[in-house]
Design a protein around this motif. Structure first.
Motif, PDB file in Angstrom:
ATOM      1  N   ILE A  26      83.364  60.036  69.313  1.00 36.70           N
ATOM      2  CA  ILE A  26      83.230  60.825  67.994  1.00 36.70           C
ATOM      3  C   ILE A  26      81.380  60.893  67.255  1.00 36.70           C
ATOM      4  O   ILE A  26      80.829  60.357  67.868  1.00 36.70           O
ATOM      5  CB  ILE A  26      83.557  58.855  67.244  1.00 36.70           C
ATOM      6  N   ASN A  27      82.049  62.271  66.728  1.00 34.03           N
ATOM      7  CA  ASN A  27      81.193  62.849  66.073  1.00 34.03           C
ATOM      8  C   ASN A  27      81.776  63.098  64.934  1.00 34.03           C
ATOM      9  O   ASN A  27      82.166  64.055  65.041  1.00 34.03           O
ATOM     10  CB  ASN A  27      80.642  64.299  68.086  1.00 34.03           C
ATOM     11  N   GLY A  28      80.520  63.437  64.076  1.00 34.72           N
ATOM     12  CA  GLY A  28      80.127  63.282  63.065  1.00 34.72           C
ATOM     13  C   GLY A  28      79.562  62.496  62.316  1.00 34.72           C
ATOM     14  O   GLY A  28      79.015  62.391  62.289  1.00 34.72           O
ATOM     15  N   ARG A  29      79.504  62.638  61.001  1.00 36.77           N
ATOM     16  CA  ARG A  29      78.118  62.792  60.218  1.00 36.77           C
ATOM     17  C   ARG A  29      78.465  61.492  59.225  1.00 36.77           C
ATOM     18  O   ARG A  29      80.099  61.235  58.480  1.00 36.77           O
ATOM     19  CB  ARG A  29      78.216  63.636  58.665  1.00 36.77           C
ATOM     20  N   ASN A  30      77.467  60.126  58.972  1.00 41.50           N
ATOM     21  CA  ASN A  30      78.112  59.278  58.142  1.00 41.50           C
ATOM     22  C   ASN A  30      78.147  59.258  56.829  1.00 41.50           C
ATOM     23  O   ASN A  30      77.458  60.496  56.923  1.00 41.50           O
ATOM     24  CB  ASN A  30      77.001  57.994  58.596  1.00 41.50           C
ATOM     25  N   GLU A  31      78.069  58.391  56.286  1.00 43.89           N
ATOM     26  CA  GLU A  31      77.708  58.154  54.832  1.00 43.89           C
ATOM     27  C   GLU A  31      76.290  58.718  54.361  1.00 43.89           C
ATOM     28  O   GLU A  31      76.342  59.018  52.987  1.00 43.89           O
ATOM     29  CB  GLU A  31      78.423  57.048  53.694  1.00 43.89           C
ATOM     30  N   HIS A  32      75.315  58.459  54.852  1.00 42.48           N
ATOM     31  CA  HIS A  32      74.210  59.085  54.563  1.00 42.48           C
ATOM     32  C   HIS A  32      73.308  60.467  54.511  1.00 42.48           C
ATOM     33  O   HIS A  32      72.890  60.931  54.924  1.00 42.48           O
ATOM     34  CB  HIS A  32      73.436  58.166  55.237  1.00 42.48           C
ATOM     35  N   GLY A  33      74.583  61.324  55.795  1.00 41.79           N
ATOM     36  CA  GLY A  33      74.534  62.826  55.727  1.00 41.79           C
ATOM     37  C   GLY A  33      73.860  62.550  57.628  1.00 41.79           C
ATOM     38  O   GLY A  33      73.276  63.757  57.847  1.00 41.79           O
ATOM     39  N   MET A  34      73.466  61.560  57.793  1.00 45.67           N
ATOM     40  CA  MET A  34      73.136  61.477  59.634  1.00 45.67           C
ATOM     41  C   MET A  34      74.405  61.895  60.561  1.00 45.67           C
ATOM     42  O   MET A  34      74.975  61.287  60.586  1.00 45.67           O
ATOM     43  CB  MET A  34      72.759  60.171  59.445  1.00 45.67           C
ATOM     44  N   ASN A  35      74.147  62.777  61.521  1.00 50.38           N
ATOM     45  CA  ASN A  35      74.759  62.408  62.748  1.00 50.38           C
ATOM     46  C   ASN A  35      74.813  61.734  63.301  1.00 50.38           C
ATOM     47  O   ASN A  35      74.374  61.067  63.456  1.00 50.38           O
ATOM     48  CB  ASN A  35      73.918  64.214  63.734  1.00 50.38           C
ATOM     49  N   VAL A  36      76.397  61.165  63.843  1.00 49.87           N
ATOM     50  CA  VAL A  36      76.341  60.119  64.580  1.00 49.87           C
ATOM     51  C   VAL A  36      77.070  60.691  65.487  1.00 49.87           C
ATOM     52  O   VAL A  36      78.341  61.495  65.289  1.00 49.87           O
ATOM     53  CB  VAL A  36      77.296  58.937  63.509  1.00 49.87           C
ATOM     54  N   LYS A  37      76.457  59.574  66.579  1.00 51.29           N
ATOM     55  CA  LYS A  37      77.435  59.789  67.929  1.00 51.29           C
ATOM     56  C   LYS A  37      78.315  58.491  68.359  1.00 51.29           C
ATOM     57  O   LYS A  37      77.119  58.285  68.629  1.00 51.29           O
ATOM     58  CB  LYS A  37      77.001  61.204  68.966  1.00 51.29           C
ATOM     59  N   ARG A  38      79.371  58.748  68.638  1.00 47.65           N
ATOM     60  CA  ARG A  38      79.520  57.018  68.882  1.00 47.65           C
ATOM     61  C   ARG A  38      80.442  57.155  70.155  1.00 47.65           C
ATOM     62  O   ARG A  38      81.444  58.180  70.111  1.00 47.65           O
ATOM     63  CB  ARG A  38      80.434  56.422  68.199  1.00 47.65           C
ATOM     64  N   GLN A  39      80.498  55.951  71.851  1.00 50.51           N
ATOM     65  CA  GLN A  39      81.180  56.118  72.385  1.00 50.51           C
ATOM     66  C   GLN A  39      81.429  54.535  72.833  1.00 50.51           C
ATOM     67  O   GLN A  39      80.659  53.693  72.492  1.00 50.51           O
ATOM     68  CB  GLN A  39      80.626  56.573  73.531  1.00 50.51           C
ATOM     69  N   VAL A  40      82.672  54.258  72.857  1.00 53.70           N
ATOM     70  CA  VAL A  40      83.213  53.114  72.911  1.00 53.70           C
ATOM     71  C   VAL A  40      84.213  53.392  74.187  1.00 53.70           C
ATOM     72  O   VAL A  40      84.524  53.455  74.339  1.00 53.70           O
ATOM     73  CB  VAL A  40      84.591  52.490  71.916  1.00 53.70           C
ATOM     74  N   GLU A  41      83.755  52.056  75.312  1.00 58.25           N
ATOM     75  CA  GLU A  41      84.042  51.640  76.263  1.00 58.25           C
ATOM     76  C   GLU A  41      84.941  50.483  76.517  1.00 58.25           C
ATOM     77  O   GLU A  41      84.491  49.883  76.298  1.00 58.25           O
ATOM     78  CB  GLU A  41      83.464  51.999  77.025  1.00 58.25           C
ATOM     79  N   ILE A  42      86.179  50.583  76.438  1.00 60.85           N
ATOM     80  CA  ILE A  42      87.265  49.351  76.403  1.00 60.85           C
ATOM     81  C   ILE A  42      87.697  49.736  77.654  1.00 60.85           C
ATOM     82  O   ILE A  42      88.178  50.620  78.925  1.00 60.85           O
ATOM     83  CB  ILE A  42      88.346  49.873  75.757  1.00 60.85           C
ATOM     84  N   THR A  43      87.873  48.431  78.678  1.00 60.40           N
ATOM     85  CA  THR A  43      87.916  47.839  80.134  1.00 60.40           C
ATOM     86  C   THR A  43      88.696  46.294  80.023  1.00 60.40           C
ATOM     87  O   THR A  43      88.319  45.726  79.431  1.00 60.40           O
ATOM     88  CB  THR A  43      87.384  47.449  80.874  1.00 60.40           C
ATOM     89  N   ASP A  44      89.962  46.894  80.836  1.00 60.67           N
ATOM     90  CA  ASP A  44      90.768  45.527  80.728  1.00 60.67           C
ATOM     91  C   ASP A  44      91.293  45.176  81.999  1.00 60.67           C
ATOM     92  O   ASP A  44      92.078  45.775  82.715  1.00 60.67           O
ATOM     93  CB  ASP A  44      92.084  45.661  79.481  1.00 60.67           C
ATOM     94  N   PRO A  45      90.602  44.093  83.079  1.00 58.86           N
ATOM     95  CA  PRO A  45      90.631  44.056  83.591  1.00 58.86           C
ATOM     96  C   PRO A  45      91.830  43.650  84.079  1.00 58.86           C
ATOM     97  O   PRO A  45      92.798  44.272  85.561  1.00 58.86           O
ATOM     98  CB  PRO A  45      89.625  42.690  84.314  1.00 58.86           C
ATOM     99  N   LYS A  46      93.098  43.225  83.096  1.00 62.74           N
ATOM    100  CA  LYS A  46      94.619  42.803  83.655  1.00 62.74           C
ATOM    101  C   LYS A  46      95.454  44.272  83.242  1.00 62.74           C
ATOM    102  O   LYS A  46      96.860  44.327  83.774  1.00 62.74           O
ATOM    103  CB  LYS A  46      95.047  41.735  82.078  1.00 62.74           C
ATOM    104  N   GLY A  47      94.973  45.070  83.064  1.00 63.43           N
ATOM    105  CA  GLY A  47      95.502  45.763  82.500  1.00 63.43           C
ATOM    106  C   GLY A  47      96.419  46.745  81.228  1.00 63.43           C
ATOM    107  O   GLY A  47      95.833  45.800  80.882  1.00 63.43           O
ATOM    108  N   GLN A  48      96.844  48.034  81.911  1.00 63.29           N
ATOM    109  CA  GLN A  48      97.069  48.680  80.468  1.00 63.29           C
ATOM    110  C   GLN A  48      98.213  47.954  79.624  1.00 63.29           C
ATOM    111  O   GLN A  48      98.521  47.752  78.597  1.00 63.29           O
ATOM    112  CB  GLN A  48      98.281  50.175  81.007  1.00 63.29           C
ATOM    113  N   THR A  49      99.475  47.505  80.602  1.00 56.29           N
ATOM    114  CA  THR A  49     100.415  46.660  79.587  1.00 56.29           C
ATOM    115  C   THR A  49      99.771  45.468  79.309  1.00 56.29           C
ATOM    116  O   THR A  49     100.297  44.444  77.784  1.00 56.29           O
ATOM    117  CB  THR A  49     101.102  46.224  80.537  1.00 56.29           C
TER     118      THR A  49
END
Length: 115
Positions: A26-49
């Motif tokens: 995600i790239n954008g600006r927060n409520e204070h006008g600051m540039n924000v870059k966020r990356q969320v990494e999700i891993t499920d060892p048991k798989g997609q299902t």
């Protein structure tokens, strides 16, 4: 407009399989006008299902917690409706983690400037 067979080949693979990895950037600006870059990494060892089933369980909570006498107007529910439940973001993260899902959040915030 993919046919059903093609969609199933892409999205449905009911085997023991390997871990499922999701990366959201995600790239954008927060409520204070600051540039924000966020990356969320999700891993499920048991798989997609497994990851999908956990999401469905979270989504079902508001419905399951209703009293027996409650009446619900027929409607379509969307994932963003989860914001109306008693579960907080921390509750949801803890639920996923208790089920073995690994979630990493990387934040980078910088002052914005006009060029």
């Amino acid at each position: 407009m993919l046919g059903k067979s093609t969609r199933q080949k892409i999205l449905y693979n009911p085997v023991a399989g390997s871990p499922h990895h999701v990366i959201i950037q995600i790239n954008g600006r927060n409520e204070h006008g600051m540039n924000v870059k966020r990356q969320v990494e999700i891993t499920d060892p048991k798989g997609q299902t497994h990851l999908t089933a956990l999401g469905a369980a979270i989504f079902a909570q508001p419905i399951l917690r209703q009293s027996e006498n409650a009446t619900v107007a027929p409607r379509i529910l969307f994932p963003e409706d989860i914001g109306h439940s008693e579960m907080t973001a921390n509750d949801i993260l803890e639920f996923y983690r208790s089920e073995g899902v690994q979630i990493m959040v990387h934040d980078e915030t910088k002052k914005s400037r006009t060029v």
